[in-house]
Design a protein around this motif. Structure first.
Motif, short mmCIF file in Angstrom:
data_model
loop_
_atom_site.label_atom_id
_atom_site.label_comp_id
_atom_site.label_asym_id
_atom_site.label_seq_id
_atom_site.Cartn_x
_atom_site.Cartn_y
_atom_site.Cartn_z
N VAL A 93 -59.91 -3.08 -10.21
CA VAL A 93 -60.97 -2.63 -9.31
C VAL A 93 -61.23 -3.73 -8.28
O VAL A 93 -61.69 -4.82 -8.63
CB VAL A 93 -62.28 -2.34 -10.07
N VAL A 94 -60.89 -3.44 -7.03
CA VAL A 94 -61.14 -4.41 -5.96
C VAL A 94 -62.52 -4.12 -5.40
O VAL A 94 -62.79 -3.01 -4.91
CB VAL A 94 -60.08 -4.29 -4.85
N CYS A 95 -63.42 -5.10 -5.50
CA CYS A 95 -64.81 -4.89 -5.09
C CYS A 95 -65.37 -6.21 -4.57
O CYS A 95 -64.76 -7.26 -4.75
CB CYS A 95 -65.63 -4.41 -6.29
N ALA A 96 -66.54 -6.12 -3.93
CA ALA A 96 -67.19 -7.36 -3.48
C ALA A 96 -68.22 -7.77 -4.53
O ALA A 96 -69.38 -8.02 -4.22
CB ALA A 96 -67.83 -7.14 -2.11
N GLY A 97 -67.78 -7.80 -5.78
CA GLY A 97 -68.67 -8.16 -6.87
C GLY A 97 -69.66 -7.05 -7.15
O GLY A 97 -69.33 -5.87 -7.02
N VAL A 98 -70.86 -7.45 -7.54
CA VAL A 98 -71.89 -6.44 -7.74
C VAL A 98 -72.99 -6.66 -6.72
O VAL A 98 -73.22 -7.77 -6.25
CB VAL A 98 -72.50 -6.48 -9.17
N LYS A 99 -73.65 -5.57 -6.40
CA LYS A 99 -74.69 -5.64 -5.38
C LYS A 99 -75.78 -6.62 -5.80
O LYS A 99 -76.17 -6.68 -6.96
CB LYS A 99 -75.28 -4.25 -5.14
N SER A 100 -76.25 -7.34 -4.82
CA SER A 100 -77.29 -8.34 -5.04
C SER A 100 -78.62 -7.68 -5.44
O SER A 100 -79.55 -8.36 -5.82
CB SER A 100 -77.47 -9.12 -3.75
N ILE A 101 -78.66 -6.33 -5.37
CA ILE A 101 -79.84 -5.63 -5.86
C ILE A 101 -79.88 -5.65 -7.38
O ILE A 101 -80.86 -5.26 -8.00
CB ILE A 101 -79.89 -4.15 -5.36
N LEU A 102 -78.77 -6.11 -8.00
CA LEU A 102 -78.68 -6.14 -9.47
C LEU A 102 -78.89 -7.55 -9.99
O LEU A 102 -78.98 -8.51 -9.22
CB LEU A 102 -77.30 -5.63 -9.89
N ASP A 103 -78.90 -7.68 -11.31
CA ASP A 103 -78.93 -8.99 -11.94
C ASP A 103 -77.47 -9.42 -12.11
O ASP A 103 -76.78 -8.97 -13.04
CB ASP A 103 -79.65 -8.88 -13.29
N VAL A 104 -77.01 -10.26 -11.20
CA VAL A 104 -75.58 -10.59 -11.15
C VAL A 104 -75.16 -11.37 -12.41
O VAL A 104 -74.12 -11.09 -13.02
CB VAL A 104 -75.25 -11.40 -9.87
N GLY A 105 -75.99 -12.33 -12.82
CA GLY A 105 -75.66 -13.12 -14.00
C GLY A 105 -75.56 -12.27 -15.26
O GLY A 105 -74.62 -12.40 -16.06
N ALA A 106 -76.53 -11.38 -15.44
CA ALA A 106 -76.51 -10.51 -16.62
C ALA A 106 -75.31 -9.59 -16.58
O ALA A 106 -74.69 -9.30 -17.61
CB ALA A 106 -77.81 -9.70 -16.69
N THR A 107 -74.94 -9.14 -15.39
CA THR A 107 -73.77 -8.26 -15.27
C THR A 107 -72.50 -8.99 -15.69
O THR A 107 -71.66 -8.45 -16.42
CB THR A 107 -73.65 -7.74 -13.82
N LEU A 108 -72.39 -10.26 -15.26
CA LEU A 108 -71.20 -11.04 -15.66
C LEU A 108 -71.17 -11.27 -17.17
O LEU A 108 -70.10 -11.22 -17.79
CB LEU A 108 -71.19 -12.38 -14.91
N GLU A 109 -72.32 -11.49 -17.76
CA GLU A 109 -72.37 -11.65 -19.22
C GLU A 109 -71.91 -10.36 -19.92
O GLU A 109 -71.16 -10.40 -20.89
CB GLU A 109 -73.80 -11.98 -19.69
N ARG A 110 -72.37 -9.23 -19.43
CA ARG A 110 -71.97 -7.96 -20.04
C ARG A 110 -70.47 -7.70 -19.85
O ARG A 110 -69.81 -7.22 -20.77
CB ARG A 110 -72.78 -6.80 -19.44
N LEU A 111 -69.95 -8.06 -18.68
CA LEU A 111 -68.50 -7.87 -18.47
C LEU A 111 -67.72 -8.72 -19.46
O LEU A 111 -66.68 -8.30 -19.99
CB LEU A 111 -68.12 -8.23 -17.02
N GLU A 112 -68.23 -9.91 -19.74
CA GLU A 112 -67.56 -10.78 -20.72
C GLU A 112 -67.61 -10.15 -22.11
O GLU A 112 -66.60 -10.03 -22.80
CB GLU A 112 -68.22 -12.16 -20.73
N THR A 113 -68.80 -9.72 -22.51
CA THR A 113 -68.96 -9.09 -23.83
C THR A 113 -68.04 -7.89 -23.98
O THR A 113 -67.43 -7.67 -25.03
CB THR A 113 -70.42 -8.61 -24.01
N LEU A 114 -67.94 -7.11 -22.91
CA LEU A 114 -67.18 -5.86 -22.96
C LEU A 114 -65.68 -6.07 -22.83
O LEU A 114 -64.90 -5.12 -22.93
CB LEU A 114 -67.68 -4.93 -21.85
#
Ligand code: PSU
Ligand code: MN
Length: 322
Positions: free
Chosen positions: A161-182
């Motif tokens: 998935v080519v993307c510009a990360g996650v929108k800054s409207i989100l919790d970017v750090g928590a999203t990265l943690e979840r991606l790691e867990t998953l």
């Protein structure tokens, strides 16, 4: 439109003629989502942008396959009239993976999110997908439990998935943690910082940096060779710093938008479209311009990756529709 369909699970997928032809010719294909068109961008720009995204994929050596649902049928490679319909019609459903069967059985017209587009693309044998930004963990998730199904779907979907990360409207750090867990692989393209969509730097490091389409293709090949882990590779492709949304304008607009969410009681799948539309209206089109740049840059990179990866993927037996 061809009448060739191929069952995937309990669904059948209809392939656009251009996608069928591309696969017969062994040409690279890039999957594109339709939610950014129906729900993420304002009319009438959304239709123009949808066409520009497809053209950018072509200009960079691949064939675009925009995915969506028309009359209950999943289409991989919507034609121009179908894209126009999803861009302009009222009542187009926003379809995540859990909605696909509901949409199919009720004959819905729907736009597919990152989650649904990835799942359908992977089922169709497409290895690369371009979007704007992933869904992720929302800022109030510890009380609202609002985490995009994009994350759990990517955990079981083999696609880049080519993307510009996650929108800054989100919790970017928590999203990265979840991606790691998953178990979802994450790399920066030309950077070790994870992008924040409207802003170049989302504020967090990533462990891996990839620097060329060929290198990304080599990772795809290695994943197939090793056969370990069936999740996605999220490739964060940041905007150049001089093209990002002004930080101050960004922070102010975001704070206002979050306040409006709370005031109006907006929840669930309406949250992301609401915040995006708030950005587009209150930055006088500046965030829209940035959003479009993000998507076009991702489409170009995805096409280059798909082109670099094609030999590996045809060898892996892209199965052609009967
Ligand atoms: N990125 C954008 N615009 C969008 C989206 C992502 O630049 O409209 C869409 C994608 O389809 C993504 C969805 O999958 O928002 C996430 O929605 P939710 O947060 O409800 O899961
Ligand atoms: Mn949500």
């Amino acid at each position: 439109m061809t009448d060739s369909t191929r069952p995937v699970g309990r669904f059948s997928i209809r392939y656009g003629d251009h996608v069928t032809r591309a696969r017969l010719d062994g040409r690279p294909v890039v999957a594109l989502e339709s939610t950014i068109v129906s729900h993420g961008l304002p009319r009438p720009d959304n239709l123009r942008v949808a066409r520009e995204i497809e053209q950018t994929v072509r200009d960079n050596g691949a064939v675009p396959a925009t995915i969506g649902m028309i009359g209950g049928e999943l289409v991989v490679g919507l034609d121009d009239a179908q894209i126009e319909h999803l861009a302009g019609a009222d009542g187009v459903a926003k379809l995540s993976v859990r909605d696909l069967a509901l949409g199919a059985a009720t004959g819905a017209d729907g736009a597919t999110t990152v989650a649904a587009t990835s799942a359908v693309a992977a089922a169709a044998g497409i290895g690369v997908f371009a979007t704007g930004g992933l869904g992720g963990v929302h800022r109030e998730a510890s009380t609202t439990f609002d985490e995009s199904a994009d994350l759990t779907t990517l955990a079981r979907t083999p696609i880049v998935v080519v993307c510009a990360g996650v929108k800054s409207i989100l919790d970017v750090g928590a999203t990265l943690e979840r991606l790691e867990t998953l178990g979802v692989a994450v790399a920066g393209y030309g950077t070790r910082r994870f992008p924040g969509f409207f802003v170049t730097d989302g504020g967090h490091d990533v462990d891996w940096q990839l620097d060329s389409p060929a290198q990304v293709a080599a990772v795809m090949q290695a994943r197939e060779d090793h056969g370990v882990g069936a999740g996605a590779l999220v490739l964060g492709n940041p905007l150049p710093a001089d093209e990002q949304l002004d930080r101050e304008l960004h922070d102010r607009t975001l704070a206002e938008g979050l306040g409006l969410l709370a005031r109006d009681g907006i929840t669930g799948k309406a949250v992301t479209p609401f915040l995006l539309s708030h950005f587009h209206s209150s930055t006088e089109g500046r965030s829209l311009e940035v959003n479009v740049r993000i998507i076009l840059r991702n489409a170009a990179l995805a096409a280059q990756i798909a082109a670099a990866a094609t030999p590996a993927h045809t060898a892996l037996g892209f199965s052609l529709p009967a």
